[in-house]
Design an enzyme around this catalytic site. Structure first.
Site, PDB file in Angstrom:
ATOM      1  N   GLY A 262       0.786  -1.225   0.000  1.00 54.07           N
ATOM      2  CA  GLY A 262       0.000   0.000   0.000  1.00 54.07           C
ATOM      3  C   GLY A 262       0.815   1.269   0.000  1.00 54.07           C
ATOM      4  N   PRO A 305       5.021  -4.451  -1.731  1.00 52.61           N
ATOM      5  CA  PRO A 305       4.806  -3.295  -2.602  1.00 52.61           C
ATOM      6  C   PRO A 305       4.441  -3.743  -4.014  1.00 52.61           C
ATOM      7  CG  PRO A 305       7.147  -3.686  -2.329  1.00 52.61           C
ATOM      8  CD  PRO A 305       6.437  -4.655  -1.418  1.00 52.61           C
ATOM      9  N   ARG A 307       2.127  -1.181  -6.464  1.00 53.00           N
ATOM     10  CA  ARG A 307       2.007   0.141  -7.098  1.00 53.00           C
ATOM     11  C   ARG A 307       3.330   0.908  -7.023  1.00 53.00           C
ATOM     12  NH1 ARG A 307      -2.825   3.424  -6.566  1.00 53.00           N
ATOM     13  NH2 ARG A 307      -3.414   1.962  -4.950  1.00 53.00           N
ATOM     14  N   TYR A 352     -13.308   5.452  -8.660  1.00 53.36           N
ATOM     15  CA  TYR A 352     -13.256   6.139  -7.360  1.00 53.36           C
ATOM     16  C   TYR A 352     -12.518   7.474  -7.401  1.00 53.36           C
ATOM     17  CZ  TYR A 352      -9.401   2.659  -7.268  1.00 53.36           C
ATOM     18  OH  TYR A 352      -8.350   1.817  -7.589  1.00 53.36           O
ATOM     19  N   CYS A 379     -19.153   5.304 -24.475  1.00 50.41           N
ATOM     20  CA  CYS A 379     -20.508   5.835 -24.394  1.00 50.41           C
ATOM     21  C   CYS A 379     -20.928   5.959 -22.932  1.00 50.41           C
ATOM     22  CB  CYS A 379     -21.464   4.929 -25.168  1.00 50.41           C
ATOM     23  SG  CYS A 379     -23.084   5.645 -25.416  1.00 50.41           S
TER      24      CYS A 379
END
Length: 451
Positions: A262, A305, A307, A352, A379
């Site tokens: 994180g 880890p 990201r 989000y 669309c």
């Protein structure tokens, strides 16, 4: 005037050449677009490797100073391909998988089973069986029911190494959907209890009761995109306390504690990512103090880890299509800049509200800027790639536009919404490119449709 400044949120291999075109590891984006088309995910291999080494060295050094060992697992859910799995393993990392598909990629990459972990809150019998056949180093169990299912699939002669995932009550991360240690969510077993043993303690005791299982340790993951290290420290103390309580209860002192991942990155200019050296030292000091207070020896630790390794190393390259100025209620004008991708290659802004930064990268910028919103071709009115950014006032059809820090959760969360084929993943290193994951085609999509 928009000025491309090397550094966060871009990879270390990104620069702007004299002709105004951005380069990645020595390759112009114009060359990338000509050779591979757009949209395309572009991954800076040297940057991925450097970040993997940086996390491993930082945590190994900090934990060696307190007399503890540590393993670094790359969280494959951020982005996993055969090549990336090999890169991180060559840099000394193990690989964490969360599904049978991710496990299949890690195995295809030649990662030894002992260096692979399997997560998941709802593992199938087939996934459990495959993990056991592959000899994975650990299966992180997520419920009391799953403990029995893994035990039934294993044997006394070859017990399955398991960790119990617990929730510590620490709420960390940028959005409710990516904060994973509060009580009201699907992952893990709570260490809290109003009366009697907590669900986490019940799970630990259940593992010890099955000879087909080997209790390797306790696992905690508190969220994603965390920029404040205090959450890790509070959660670590809670897990070490649970470990000590289990020893008092059973005499068993588990050998490993996983502190999860994180670790946050920079998505916008001016943001500062978590520094691996700083967080490693802070967490090491915290766990040392906790173990001292509890009077227990330090376990071996692990972190995950994902990201932080691959996110900053990637960008998504688009071609601009329609440019449309729209007058807002407050009198301002927002320029809608449509690109040839969208929410199918990066769902996070729509899902989000994730924020990203974009720049025109194929030429020199003009002297003025406009307030812009980068949108996709789907669309959906919520098909937004970048909610708000200053772009050159003369942004026009045919411009190349890049969005920074898309190495994580771009391709891995991509879809075929509106039957749009997914972009390729192109690696760049030392002035050369190669395709890691090829572009999907309409023929690929039609091949699935049996009519």
């Amino acid at each position: 005037m928009t000025t491309f400044i090397p550094g966060e949120p871009w990879s270390t291999g990104v620069a702007r050449a004299a002709d105004g075109a951005v380069t990645v590891a020595g390759v112009s984006v114009r060359t990338l677009a000509a050779q591979h088309g757009t949209p395309a995910y572009v991954l800076d291999e040297a940057d991925v490797r450097a970040r993997a080494r940086g996390y491993r060295r930082a945590f190994e050094t900090a934990f060696a100073e307190i007399g503890a060992g540590i393993d670094v697992y790359y969280a494959g859910k951020a982005f996993l391909s055969v090549a990336v799995a090999r890169w991180v393993h060559e840099e000394g990392l193990r690989v964490d998988t969360s599904t049978g598909g991710e496990l299949a990629v890690a195995l295809r990459a030649g990662i030894p089973g002992a260096d692979i972990g399997l997560h998941g809150n709802n593992k199938s019998d087939a996934e459990i069986a495959r993990a056991l056949d592959a000899g994975v180093g650990r299966i992180i169990v997520d419920s009391l029911v799953e403990i029995e299912r893994v035990a039934d699939a294993a044997s006394v002669a070859h017990p399955a190494p398991v960790m119990v995932r617990v929730t510590t009550g620490v709420h960390a991360g940028g959005h409710e959907y990516i904060s994973t240690a509060h009580e009201d969510q699907k992952f893990g077993l709570s260490i809290a209890s109003a009366d009697g043993d907590s669900p986490a303690m019940q799970a630990l005791l259940a593992v010890l009761a099955r000879p087909e299982l080997r209790l390797l340790g306790i696992h905690s993951h508190i969220g994603s995109q965390i920029l404040d290290p205090s959450g890790f420290e509070v959660a670590a103390r809670a897990v070490l306390t649970l470990r000590a309580q289990l020893e008092q209860r059973t005499g068993v002192l588990v050998e490993e504690v996983d502190l999860g991942g994180g670790y946050g990155i920079a998505y916008l200019p001016g943001e500062v990512a978590l520094d691996p050296d700083r967080i490693a030292k802070d967490v090491a000091a915290s766990v040392h103090a906790s173990a001292t207070d509890l009077g227990t020896p330090l376990p071996r630790f692990s972190i995950e880890p994902g990201r932080a390794i691959v996110g900053p190393a990637g960008l998504t390259l688009y071609t601009v299509g329609t440019v449309k100025p729209v007058r807002l209620d407050d009198g301002r004008v927002r320029t809608y800049v449509s690109v040839d991708g969208g929410m199918s290659d990066n769902i996070r802004p729509a899902l989000y509200g994730a924020r990203y930064h974009a720049e025109v990268v194929g030429r020199h910028a003009s002297t003025g800027t406009v307030l812009a919103r980068v949108v996709g071709k789907h669309c959906e009115s919520g098909d937004i790639v970048v909610h708000e950014v200053q772009l050159p006032a003369d942004v026009r059809a045919g411009d190349l536009l890049a969005v920074a820090a898309t190495g994580a959760y771009g391709r891995s969360m991509a879809s075929n919404y509106n039957h749009v084929p997914r972009p390729p993943v192109v690696a760049v290193v030392d002035g050369a490119t190669r395709v890691l994951v090829r572009r999907e085609t309409e023929d690929d999509l039609l091949a699935l449709d049996l009519g």
